[in-house]
Design a protein around this motif. Structure first.
Motif, PDB file in Angstrom:
ATOM      1  N   CYS A 287       0.836  -1.200   0.000  1.00  0.00           N
ATOM      2  CA  CYS A 287       0.000   0.000   0.000  1.00  0.00           C
ATOM      3  C   CYS A 287       0.874   1.254   0.000  1.00  0.00           C
ATOM      4  O   CYS A 287       0.620   2.213  -0.748  1.00  0.00           O
ATOM      5  CB  CYS A 287      -0.914   0.014   1.217  1.00  0.00           C
TER       6      CYS A 287
ATOM      7  N   ASP B 188       2.715   1.619  -3.443  1.00  0.00           N
ATOM      8  CA  ASP B 188       1.803   2.002  -4.520  1.00  0.00           C
ATOM      9  C   ASP B 188       1.347   3.454  -4.358  1.00  0.00           C
ATOM     10  O   ASP B 188       1.317   4.212  -5.340  1.00  0.00           O
ATOM     11  CB  ASP B 188       0.601   1.065  -4.537  1.00  0.00           C
TER      12      ASP B 188
ATOM     13  N   ARG C 135       2.364   6.263  -7.199  1.00  0.00           N
ATOM     14  CA  ARG C 135       1.295   6.972  -7.912  1.00  0.00           C
ATOM     15  C   ARG C 135       1.332   8.475  -7.611  1.00  0.00           C
ATOM     16  O   ARG C 135       1.040   9.295  -8.494  1.00  0.00           O
ATOM     17  CB  ARG C 135      -0.060   6.358  -7.562  1.00  0.00           C
TER      18      ARG C 135
ATOM     19  N   TYR D 153       5.009   0.916 -14.897  1.00  0.00           N
ATOM     20  CA  TYR D 153       4.341   0.717 -13.613  1.00  0.00           C
ATOM     21  C   TYR D 153       2.831   0.818 -13.767  1.00  0.00           C
ATOM     22  O   TYR D 153       2.081  -0.022 -13.252  1.00  0.00           O
ATOM     23  CB  TYR D 153       4.834   1.753 -12.595  1.00  0.00           C
ATOM     24  N   GLN D 154       2.379   1.797 -14.481  1.00  0.00           N
ATOM     25  CA  GLN D 154       0.941   1.964 -14.682  1.00  0.00           C
ATOM     26  C   GLN D 154       0.374   0.857 -15.569  1.00  0.00           C
ATOM     27  O   GLN D 154      -0.737   0.383 -15.345  1.00  0.00           O
ATOM     28  CB  GLN D 154       0.666   3.333 -15.294  1.00  0.00           C
TER      29      GLN D 154
ATOM     30  N   GLY E 279       0.416  -1.572 -11.140  1.00  0.00           N
ATOM     31  CA  GLY E 279       1.015  -1.130  -9.891  1.00  0.00           C
ATOM     32  C   GLY E 279       1.356  -2.254  -8.929  1.00  0.00           C
ATOM     33  O   GLY E 279       1.142  -3.434  -9.192  1.00  0.00           O
ATOM     34  N   MET E 280       1.888  -1.867  -7.783  1.00  0.00           N
ATOM     35  CA  MET E 280       2.267  -2.799  -6.733  1.00  0.00           C
ATOM     36  C   MET E 280       1.029  -3.364  -6.047  1.00  0.00           C
ATOM     37  O   MET E 280       0.082  -2.624  -5.783  1.00  0.00           O
ATOM     38  CB  MET E 280       3.135  -2.076  -5.700  1.00  0.00           C
TER      39      MET E 280
ATOM     40  N   ARG F 142      -1.489  -4.049  -3.391  1.00  0.00           N
ATOM     41  CA  ARG F 142      -1.735  -3.298  -2.161  1.00  0.00           C
ATOM     42  C   ARG F 142      -2.033  -4.284  -1.030  1.00  0.00           C
ATOM     43  O   ARG F 142      -3.191  -4.555  -0.695  1.00  0.00           O
ATOM     44  CB  ARG F 142      -2.876  -2.294  -2.356  1.00  0.00           C
TER      45      ARG F 142
ATOM     46  N   PHE G 245       4.665  -8.840  -7.961  1.00  0.00           N
ATOM     47  CA  PHE G 245       4.917  -7.709  -8.861  1.00  0.00           C
ATOM     48  C   PHE G 245       5.789  -8.122 -10.051  1.00  0.00           C
ATOM     49  O   PHE G 245       5.471  -7.784 -11.195  1.00  0.00           O
ATOM     50  CB  PHE G 245       5.571  -6.568  -8.090  1.00  0.00           C
TER      51      PHE G 245
END
Length: 246
Positions: free
Chosen positions: A72, A75, A79, A178-179, A183-184, A186, A195
């Motif tokens: 979390c 990410d 972002r 990444y997008q 993303g990672m 959460r 990931f």
């Protein structure tokens, strides 16, 4: 120069984060913005970061993420960085020591590959002697080997490239990629394997740089013991222990 942000997730790191901050101040490439994402610590972590920001040789920002879990925090940080202009993203952890060429190697790796860059991790020299550092190397090698032979990681499952162990505390990725991969995850640690597998399904642009070096904390070995740490690196989780060894 393409805008680079370095993101550090942190939780209850008052005693250790100053080392990571000093290591970043000693980078040869200091053309970046540092973002520390505090995962709602109850200690003086944020105070230490804000005190460092007053003398830092680069811009420093602090976010507080109340949703628990390293995924979390990472990410949210990535972002936020992207929303504020970051095209290149690098991550380390609050208990780690990036070596002086780390940001330069991360930037070069991302610009060359336009993808994910995995760095090289070694054990911190101030936490264990030669024996402890050797145990750490063996455990990392064991985890990497297991990841390569694990059936779930084989390319027949839709992966475009072979599995390579990816340390979340020493990684860099373009904002675009990444997008693109969502993303990672959460969630609490571990998130690294989830990931890297998301990236493997999307692109072949995954590179490893031996000159992108981070000294990694070995406190998990002290908290879990050798067998418990081996279980962690072999993807068997933390067992009855918490995922956070502090």
């Amino acid at each position: 120069m393409t805008e680079l942000w370095v993101v550090i997730p942190a939780y209850q790191e008052e005693a250790r984060i100053e080392g990571a901050l000093r290591a970043l101040a000693a980078q040869r490439d200091r053309d970046f913005t540092l973002l520390v994402v505090d995962n709602d610590s109850a200690d003086g972590t944020v105070d230490k970061v804000r005190a460092f920001a007053e003398r830092a040789p680069f811009p420093v920002r602090v976010l507080v993420e109340t949703e628990k879990g390293v995924g979390c925090a990472v990410d949210t940080g990535f972002r936020h960085a992207i929303a504020h202009g970051a095209a290149l993203l690098a991550r380390t952890d609050a208990d780690c020591l990036p070596q002086p060429g780390w940001t330069a190697a991360a930037r070069a790796g991302m610009l060359a590959s336009r993808g994910l860059v995995c760095g090289h991790i070694t054990a911190r020299h101030d936490e264990h002697g030669p024996l402890g550092r050797t145990v750490f190397r063996v455990l990392v090698a064991l985890g990497a080997a297991f990841g390569r032979i694990r059936p779930a990681h084989r390319r027949r499952h839709g992966y475009l490239v072979p599995y390579r162990m990816h340390a979340g505390n020493n990684m860099a990725i373009t904002a675009e990629l990444y997008q693109a991969v969502g993303g990672m995850p959460r969630r609490p640690s571990p998130t690294d394997r989830m990931f890297i597998n998301s990236v493997r399904r999307h692109t072949t642009a995954i590179v490893h740089r031996r000159d992108m070096v981070v000294q990694n904390s070995t406190r998990r070995i002290r908290a879990y013991g050798v067998l418990g740490t081996a279980r962690w690196y072999l993807e068997r989780g933390a067992g009855a222990r918490g995922v956070d060894p502090r």
